[in-house]
Structure formats: structure tokens, C-alpha cells
Design an enzyme around this catalytic site. Structure first.
Site, mmCIF file in Angstrom:
data_model
loop_
_atom_site.group_PDB
_atom_site.id
_atom_site.type_symbol
_atom_site.label_atom_id
_atom_site.label_comp_id
_atom_site.label_asym_id
_atom_site.label_seq_id
_atom_site.Cartn_x
_atom_site.Cartn_y
_atom_site.Cartn_z
ATOM 1 N N LYS A 1 29.888 35.158 50.302
ATOM 2 C CA LYS A 1 29.144 34.188 51.083
ATOM 3 C C LYS A 1 29.775 34.016 52.462
ATOM 4 O O LYS A 1 29.770 34.943 53.234
ATOM 5 C CB LYS A 1 29.052 32.873 50.299
ATOM 6 C CG LYS A 1 28.715 33.064 48.798
ATOM 7 C CD LYS A 1 27.330 33.575 48.537
ATOM 8 C CE LYS A 1 27.087 34.031 47.091
ATOM 9 N NZ LYS A 1 27.428 33.080 46.045
ATOM 10 N N ARG B 1 44.774 49.593 41.209
ATOM 11 C CA ARG B 1 44.326 48.370 40.539
ATOM 12 C C ARG B 1 45.385 47.288 40.677
ATOM 13 O O ARG B 1 45.082 46.117 40.905
ATOM 14 C CB ARG B 1 44.018 48.638 39.055
ATOM 15 C CG ARG B 1 43.755 47.355 38.281
ATOM 16 C CD ARG B 1 43.075 47.517 36.926
ATOM 17 N NE ARG B 1 43.287 48.753 36.244
ATOM 18 C CZ ARG B 1 44.418 49.096 35.619
ATOM 19 N NH1 ARG B 1 45.452 48.270 35.593
ATOM 20 N NH2 ARG B 1 44.514 50.270 35.040
HETATM 21 C C1 LIG Z 1 27.649 33.091 44.639
HETATM 22 C C2 LIG Z 1 28.517 32.058 44.069
HETATM 23 C C3 LIG Z 1 29.384 32.342 43.010
HETATM 24 C C4 LIG Z 1 29.435 33.698 42.354
HETATM 25 O O1 LIG Z 1 29.940 34.669 43.219
HETATM 26 P P1 LIG Z 1 29.500 36.225 43.170
HETATM 27 O O2 LIG Z 1 30.258 36.792 44.314
HETATM 28 O O3 LIG Z 1 28.018 36.279 43.328
HETATM 29 O O4 LIG Z 1 29.947 36.746 41.851
HETATM 30 C C5 LIG Z 1 30.205 31.322 42.556
HETATM 31 N N1 LIG Z 1 30.146 30.082 43.082
HETATM 32 C C6 LIG Z 1 29.315 29.779 44.089
HETATM 33 C C7 LIG Z 1 29.309 28.390 44.637
HETATM 34 C C8 LIG Z 1 28.466 30.739 44.613
HETATM 35 O O5 LIG Z 1 27.616 30.411 45.587
#
Ligand SMILES: *Cc1c(COP(=O)(O)O)cnc(C)c1O
Length: 380
Positions: free
Chosen positions: A195, A46
Site C-alpha cells: 500500500k 531466504r
Molecule cells: C492489504 C492489507 C493487508 C494485507 O496485505 P497484503 O500485502 O495484501 O497481503 C493487511 N492489512 C491491511 C490494513 C491492508 O490494507
């Protein structure tokens, strides 16, 4: 070195033990100690892991911060960030914020006495007005999700600094391939590595990159204390994604422009939101602040929810799914999917209407994507 070279080499020396050009996936939860508290830099998984360390060093370098920290999700990164603000702290946030970010800020408001104000930051005078009252955190997303509004980062950060507030930029949509918030003065960059950084829709992950080393130490402590850390294998996959970020972002941008241009001017289309279009109200800022316009396009259709749902049905290359930033094209209906947690009144007040559709343009052939949206428009 230039950016595309740095994507492959920054923070990523060959493995010192074997010479492996990729960092091995160190699947070990704990590390041997020669004597109590004598170790080789790692103690417990961790607190730190060698695969994660390479990802964190790479993220820090690409965003130009002192400290990179990887998390189990973007919201895990945000949770850890918010842990550093005592109850009663005041947050001034961009209004068109990611739905999950809004939900978490609201949770902290109800549960822990965080004070939160949402501001349309396309106009800096509104930011200035909100910061007339002391604030602790100024939270930006740019471009925003799903309306693709831009915030002038340098301008907003200047106002945050004057108010002695920490300036945090969610750089998920632009990525360091297109935008460098820390160079523009931001204190911290947040990512959902789920993303574009991961880029292949196969992991959930998040990151914080912190400019100041002292603050970096505080957040490193919090990362371990909160424990929302990613697995070594997920760290490996994000690193692999980062290697191709430059070419992917270029391809995403070409796809998005083709789709945005195809949609523009169609009689079923009320407005197309893409920073790369001359018609975007902040196109000039996009040119100044970003080195490309990204892969996200939103479109508001004539005919509200019915039209939007028929459009979704007509798409064959775009897959109906939440999330974005992967090599495959995805389509989302924010009102009923990603932003369903935002009450209708608030949603519509800032423009997320039932006719709005958000497109994550992948790296398929741009002509196939343009054809797909044209076919779907015809079917409305
Ligand atoms: C998806 C997203 C998040 C959250 O991220 P997760 O990995 O789904 O927890 C935060 N900000 C933006 C702009 C996103 O597109």
C-alpha cells in the site's frame, strides 16, 4: 534528523563496494563461503539478502523498533506472526479488521485451535472487558479498514500489557509518516508494504517491525523458517517508495480532505467517514495520535447497493480496483470486493453495508478528485 530526511537516509548508506547511492538489487540466491560457515554475513537468499537487509534496517528505524523484517505480502507477515502462537492461544482483535486478516485468523481458529474474539475497540472499556480473561495477542488496526475507526493505541496497549498480551498494530493505513505505534507502547508493527510504503501499486509486500531485540531474534528465526520472503527487486521498489513517503502522504491527505468535504452534506450521502473531518466521532483522538489523517475516505450512500454501483459507474478518475495507497485514486465496494469473504451478517453488524464505498485518494489534483465524486453523485 527530522522524518522526511530520515526517509531518504535512515539505514541506507551508499553501497560500500561502489558508492552507488541506491542499494543494488542483489539477485543472488546464495553466497560464497571462504570456508564452511565462514561468510560475509550472507549465506542463502531466504535467510538474508543485502537489498532486503537495507529495507529491513530502514523499516526498523522509521518505526522505532530494534528489528525490521520484510515479507512477500502483508498476510505473509501475519502468517509468520501467528506461527509464534501455540494452539489454544487467545487473540483479542479489533472487529473492523482487514478482510484477509479476518480470513487468516478464522483459518487459524478452525485449523490450529487459535481462540479469537473481535472487539469494537473504539471503546476501551470493551477492550478491558475482553482482557479480563487472559490473552496472548491484542491485534489492532487503526484507522480501520474500511470504516476508518480509530483505536487509542496507548490506551489499548496499556490494557494489553496488564494482561501480559503482545500488542501488535497494523500501521498500513497511517504509515510511520503519520503514526508511531511503537512510541505509543506497541510491541510489533505490521505493514502491507503493498500500500503506501510501496506507494505505486507495483509490488505485493509486507513487514514486521519488532521493538524488543530478543523477540526480534525469534521472529527473524521464524522469517527464515517459514520462508515468506520478498524478492530483492521488490525490496528495492519498496525502498524507492519510502523515499517519497513524506510528500506522498501529505498529498494523499490533501486529496482525501477535498473528497471528504465534497461528499459531506450531499443529499445522496448518509455519512462520510474520514478522521480529518470534525464530524468524525474520533476526530480529537486522530489529532492527538496522528500527524495527518491519511488518504482513505469511506462513504455510505443513500440507496444501498444500487446507489453504490451507480456511483462506481459514474467515476472516471477513480479506478474500480481492490487495494489502496498508490499514487492513483482507486475505489472499492467492500461488500462485494475486499470484504466479500466476511459473511453478510457479520459484515453488516459492524457497519460494512451494501451502500458503503471506500475511496483511496491518490495524488492527482485534489480538485479533479472532488469533481469526480460530485459528478458520480449526480449520476446516481
Ligand atoms: C492489504 C492489507 C493487508 C494485507 O496485505 P497484503 O500485502 O495484501 O497481503 C493487511 N492489512 C491491511 C490494513 C491492508 O490494507
Amino acid at each position: 534528523m527530522r522524518f522526511n530526511t530520515r526517509l531518504i537516509h535512515d539505514g541506507q548508506p551508499a553501497d560500500p563496494l561502489t558508492g552507488a547511492v541506491n542499494v543494488p538489487v542483489y539477485l543472488s540466491s546464495t553466497f560464497r563461503q571462504a570456508a564452511p560457515n565462514r561468510n560475509q554475513g550472507y549465506v542463502y537468499g531466504r535467510s538474508g539478502n543485502p537489498t532486503r537487509a537495507v529495507l529491513e534496517a530502514t523499516l526498523a528505524k522509521l518505526e522505532g523498533g530494534s528489528t525490521g523484517l520484510a515479507f512477500a505480502s502483508g498476510l505473509g507477515a501475519l502468517t509468520t506472526l501467528l506461527e509464534s502462537f501455540p494452539s489454544g492461544s487467545r487473540v483479542v482483535s479489533v472487529d473492523d479488521v482487514y478482510g484477509g486478516t479476518w480470513r487468516l485468523l478464522e483459518h487459524h481458529r478452525r485449523q490450529f485451535g487459535l481462540r479469537v474474539e473481535y472487539v469494537d475497540m473504539t471503546d476501551l472499556s470493551r477492550v478491558r472487558a475482553a482482557l479480563a480473561e487472559p490473552a496472548d495477542l491484542v491485534y489492532l488496526e487503526t484507522p480501520t479498514n474500511p470504516l476508518l475507526k480509530l483505536v487509542d493505541i496507548a490506551g489499548a496497549v496499556r490494557l494489553a500489557r496488564r494482561a501480559h498480551a503482545l500488542a501488535v498494530v497494523d500501521n498500513t493505513f497511517a504509515t510511520p509518516a503519520l503514526q508511531h505505534p511503537i512510541d505509543l507502547g506497541a510491541d510489533i508493527v505490521l505493514h502491507s508494504t503493498t500500500k503506501y510504503l510501496g506507494g505505486h501499486s507495483d509490488i505485493i509486500g509486507g513487514a514486521l517491525v519488532i521493538k524488543d531485540p530478543k523477540a526480534g531474534e525469534r521472529f527473524t528465526w521464524l522469517q527464515n523458517a517459514v520462508g515468506a520472503i520478498p524478492s530483492p527487486f521488490d525490496c528495492f521498489l519498496v525502498l524507492r517508495g519510502i523515499h517519497t513517503l513524506g510528500v506522498r502522504m501529505r498529498a494523499h491527505g490533501e486529496s482525501a480532505l477535498a473528497v471528504a468535504e465534497a461528499l459531506s452534506g450531499h443529499r445522496r450521502v448518509r455519512r462520510v467517514l474520514y478522521p480529518g473531518l470534525r464530524s468524525h466521532p474520533q476526530h480529537a483522538l486522530a489529532r492527538r495520535q496522528m500527524s495527518g489523517f491519511g488518504g482513505m475516505v469511506s462513504v455510505e450512500l443513500e440507496g444501498g447497493r444500487r446507489a453504490a454501483l451507480r456511483f462506481l459507474k459514474g467515476l472516471t478518475v477513480f479506478t474500480l480496483a481492490e487495494s489502496l495507497g498508490g499514487v492513483e485514486s482507486l475505489v472499492d465496494h467492500p461488500a462485494t470486493m475486499t470484504h466479500a469473504s466476511v459473511p453478510r451478517r457479520e459484515r453488516e453488524a459492524h457497519g460494512v453495508t451494501d451502500g458503503l464505498v471506500r475511496l483511496s485518494c491518490g495524488i492527482e489534483d485534489p480538485s479533479d478528485l472532488a469533481d469526480d465524486v460530485m459528478r458520480a453523485l449526480k449520476g446516481i
